[in-house]
Design an enzyme around this catalytic site. Structure first.
Site, short mmCIF file in Angstrom:
data_model
loop_
_atom_site.label_atom_id
_atom_site.label_comp_id
_atom_site.label_asym_id
_atom_site.label_seq_id
_atom_site.Cartn_x
_atom_site.Cartn_y
_atom_site.Cartn_z
N GLU A 234 0.88 -1.17 0.00
CA GLU A 234 0.00 0.00 0.00
C GLU A 234 0.91 1.22 0.00
O GLU A 234 1.46 1.57 1.04
CB GLU A 234 -0.88 0.01 1.26
CG GLU A 234 -1.82 -1.16 1.40
CD GLU A 234 -3.01 -1.07 0.47
OE1 GLU A 234 -3.12 -0.09 -0.30
OE2 GLU A 234 -3.83 -2.00 0.51
N CYS A 268 -2.51 8.96 2.50
CA CYS A 268 -2.31 8.43 1.14
C CYS A 268 -3.54 8.68 0.28
O CYS A 268 -3.43 8.94 -0.92
CB CYS A 268 -2.00 6.95 1.20
SG CYS A 268 -3.18 6.02 2.17
P1 NAP Z 1 8.25 5.32 4.63
O1 NAP Z 1 9.40 6.19 4.87
O2 NAP Z 1 8.27 4.43 3.47
O3 NAP Z 1 8.09 4.44 5.97
C1 NAP Z 1 7.12 3.45 6.10
C2 NAP Z 1 7.70 2.28 6.85
O4 NAP Z 1 8.70 1.67 6.04
C3 NAP Z 1 8.39 2.66 8.14
O5 NAP Z 1 8.20 1.63 9.08
C4 NAP Z 1 9.84 2.75 7.72
O6 NAP Z 1 10.73 2.56 8.80
C5 NAP Z 1 9.93 1.63 6.73
N1 NAP Z 1 10.97 1.78 5.72
C6 NAP Z 1 11.43 2.91 5.14
N2 NAP Z 1 12.36 2.62 4.22
C7 NAP Z 1 12.48 1.27 4.21
C8 NAP Z 1 13.29 0.36 3.47
N3 NAP Z 1 14.14 0.77 2.54
N4 NAP Z 1 13.16 -0.95 3.73
C9 NAP Z 1 12.29 -1.40 4.65
N5 NAP Z 1 11.51 -0.59 5.39
C10 NAP Z 1 11.59 0.73 5.16
O7 NAP Z 1 6.90 6.10 4.52
P2 NAP Z 1 6.37 7.23 5.48
O8 NAP Z 1 7.04 8.49 5.14
O9 NAP Z 1 6.43 6.78 6.90
O10 NAP Z 1 4.82 7.26 5.07
C11 NAP Z 1 4.36 8.05 4.08
C12 NAP Z 1 4.09 7.28 2.82
O11 NAP Z 1 3.21 6.19 3.08
C13 NAP Z 1 3.38 8.13 1.80
O12 NAP Z 1 3.89 7.90 0.53
C14 NAP Z 1 1.93 7.64 1.90
O13 NAP Z 1 1.17 7.91 0.77
C15 NAP Z 1 2.13 6.20 2.15
N6 NAP Z 1 0.93 5.59 2.73
C16 NAP Z 1 0.20 4.74 1.96
C17 NAP Z 1 -0.97 4.19 2.45
C18 NAP Z 1 -1.81 3.25 1.62
O14 NAP Z 1 -2.67 2.58 2.18
N7 NAP Z 1 -1.60 3.16 0.33
C19 NAP Z 1 -1.39 4.52 3.72
C20 NAP Z 1 -0.61 5.40 4.47
C21 NAP Z 1 0.55 5.92 3.96
P3 NAP Z 1 11.49 3.80 9.51
O15 NAP Z 1 10.46 4.68 10.09
O16 NAP Z 1 12.34 3.14 10.53
O17 NAP Z 1 12.27 4.48 8.43
#
Ligand code: NAP
Length: 467
Positions: A234, A268
């Site tokens: 997602e 999102c």
């Molecule tokens: P993010 O940086 O990707 O972080 C999300 C999760 O992934 C965190 O637990 C993060 O850990 C981990 N993570 C980050 N980089 C990683 C990697 N290379 N390998 C494995 N795990 C990794 O995203 P965010 O900034 O927290 O959230 C915002 C994004 O989420 C936006 O793009 C939003 O649209 C999307 N989102 C999508 C949905 C949906 O249902 N489609 C819902 C909500 C949010 P750390 O915190 O330790 O870095």
């Protein structure tokens, strides 16, 4: 990124946590496997009893967990309370519906005979330990919408939550433990993203789900692909919000503001690109801008606040870069476009409306994760559909029109996992949720969500020629 609670309303570090080391991870994986061995054999009424108990406890904790969420990531307190209530509802929904959603399925007698069987059925079995990599923006809901169906299906959960919401992450593990789930059924691993690869490659982990950004999704999917493990992704979204001339403009304008600034603009499924038919563009732009400019930005704990801070300093810097790039390339800020005056301590950003967007601007094809709306003028239906699809993302969409023909056209042609007419996108336990294109794949919620982490098993009994 350190694992810590840092209040985004003032930038102060409130608590820091030690990251789980190799030994701790090993302990959790061993506990998950041992829990799965027993938990997979529990019947659905027993699983429903546990899930309902967890829902009751969460309901009792609503105020305290809402305050924790607001402290950790800055959403307005009322929204945090609503998020907790939504989780309770989803947990109860899955407790009440899992038995139907996972009931055995039977092909017709003719089909059974044709397959050479005396009888045959399709049976849903759990997969095992599922790793959930989750984001901070809905720190309770994102986890619950994975955990409720996964646990009801008989899987066990390993949560790697975002590093800035450790207290909410620990609360979730404690919630399921207090509800009576056997030790190891739902565990929170306080680890950074670097630890994800090792956990995911471990043979004791059966599958993974990630909600978050595109880079994180790409990385987890690549590792899971290498290991041939099931994933659900997602990811981001840049949902269109289309307004056609037949729309109820008053409601369309009011809903547009909520759809854009919900969760301080960090959702999102927030509407991000506002595509307005030229016949109503000027009126929509004026009224929408006036409402966006009138929002109260400030302390997320205060009842009067509409928009709190962004969750991190980096998140605000990223948003500033997107807006500055657009303005430098000729976009006009009809309101906002910078940091609000008098709120220097936290990571606040003004509700902003940008007009005059062109494809050369980054914001045209990147996700704006904050209270920033982009406005587009569409000459007609075809152009509105084209603009709606002119994005790498395909999570959901919102369309305001009372014209049945237009509704059919949008429902057929918008490339997204949802099309919401005359309202804004929202998730509901009974409706599938997920995207296409770079918004990811797989579905959460509904029967589709609970079956994502099931082994869909064919059980076939040969006909006995002696019988
Ligand atoms: P993010 O940086 O990707 O972080 C999300 C999760 O992934 C965190 O637990 C993060 O850990 C981990 N993570 C980050 N980089 C990683 C990697 N290379 N390998 C494995 N795990 C990794 O995203 P965010 O900034 O927290 O959230 C915002 C994004 O989420 C936006 O793009 C939003 O649209 C999307 N989102 C999508 C949905 C949906 O249902 N489609 C819902 C909500 C949010 P750390 O915190 O330790 O870095």
């Amino acid at each position: 990124m350190p694992i810590a609670t840092v209040n985004p309303a003032n930038g102060k570090t409130l608590r820091t946590f030690d990251e789980l080391g190799a030994e701790g991870i090993e302990r959790c994986l061993a506990a998950a496997v041992s829990a799965f061995r027993r938990y997979r054999t529990t019947d659905l009424p027993e699983r429903a009893r546990l899930m309902s108990r967890a829902a009751d406890l969460l309901e009792e904790d609503q105020e305290s967990i809402a305050r924790t969420m607001t402290t950790e990531m800055g959403k307005p307190l009322a929204a945090a309370r609503a998020e907790a209530a939504k989780c309770v509802k989803a947990m109860r929904w899955y407790a009440g519906h899992a038995e139907i959603l996972l009931a055995d399925e039977y092909p017709s007698d003719t089909e059974v005979k044709d397959s050479g069987a005396a009888h045959a059925r399709v049976h849903y079995r759990p997969l095992g330990a599922v790793l959930a990599v989750m984001p901070w923006n809905f720190p309770l809901w994102q986890v619950v919408r994975f955990a409720a169906p996964a646990l009801m299906a008989g899987n066990v959960g390993l949560l790697k939550h975002a590093s800035n919401v450790p207290q909410t992450a620990l609360y979730l593990e404690d919630l399921f433990r207090r509800a009576g789930y056997p030790e190891g059924c739902f565990q929170t691993l306080l680890v950074g993203s670097r630890a994800v690869e090792g956990i995911l490659r471990d043979p004791r982990v059966a599958a993974a789900t990630l909600t978050g950004s595109e880079p994180a999704g790409r990385s987890v999917a690549a590792i899971a692909g290498d290991e041939i493990k099931k994933t659900v992704l997602e990811l981001g979204g840049s949902d269109p919000y289309v307004v056609m001339p037949s729309a109820d403009l008053d409601r369309a304008v009011r809903t547009a503001v909520t759809a854009r600034v919900q969760n301080n603009g960090q959702s999102c499924i927030a509407a991000k690109r506002f595509i307005v038919h030229t016949d109503v563009y000027d009126e929509f732009a004026e009224r929408f801008t006036a409402r966006m400019a009138a929002l109260t930005v400030g302390d997320p704990m205060a009842d009067t606040t509409d928009v709190g801070p962004l969750a991190s300093e980096q998140g605000r810097a990223d948003l500033e870069e997107l807006v500055d790039d657009a303005v430098r390339r000729g976009a006009t800020a009809l309101c906002g476009g910078g940091r609000p005056k008098g709120l220097d301590e936290g990571w606040f950003y003004e509700p902003t409306v940008l007009a005059g967007i062109t494809p050369g601007m980054r914001i045209h094809h990147e996700e704006a994760f904050g209270p920033v709306a982009t406005l587009y003028r569409a000459g007609g239906l075809d152009e509105a559909v084209e603009l709606a699809n002119d994005t790498p993302f395909g999570l959901s969409s919102n369309v305001w029109t009372r014209d049945k023909g237009e509704q059919e056209r949008f429902a057929r042609d918008i490339e997204a996992g949802g099309v919401f007419f005359n309202g804004m996108t929202a998730s509901h336990p009974a409706l599938p949720f997920g995207g296409v294109k770079r918004s990811g794949y797989g579905r959460e919620l509904s029967g589709h969500g609970i079956r994502e982490f099931c082994n869909i098993t064919t059980v076939w009994h040969g006909a006995d020629p002696e019988a």
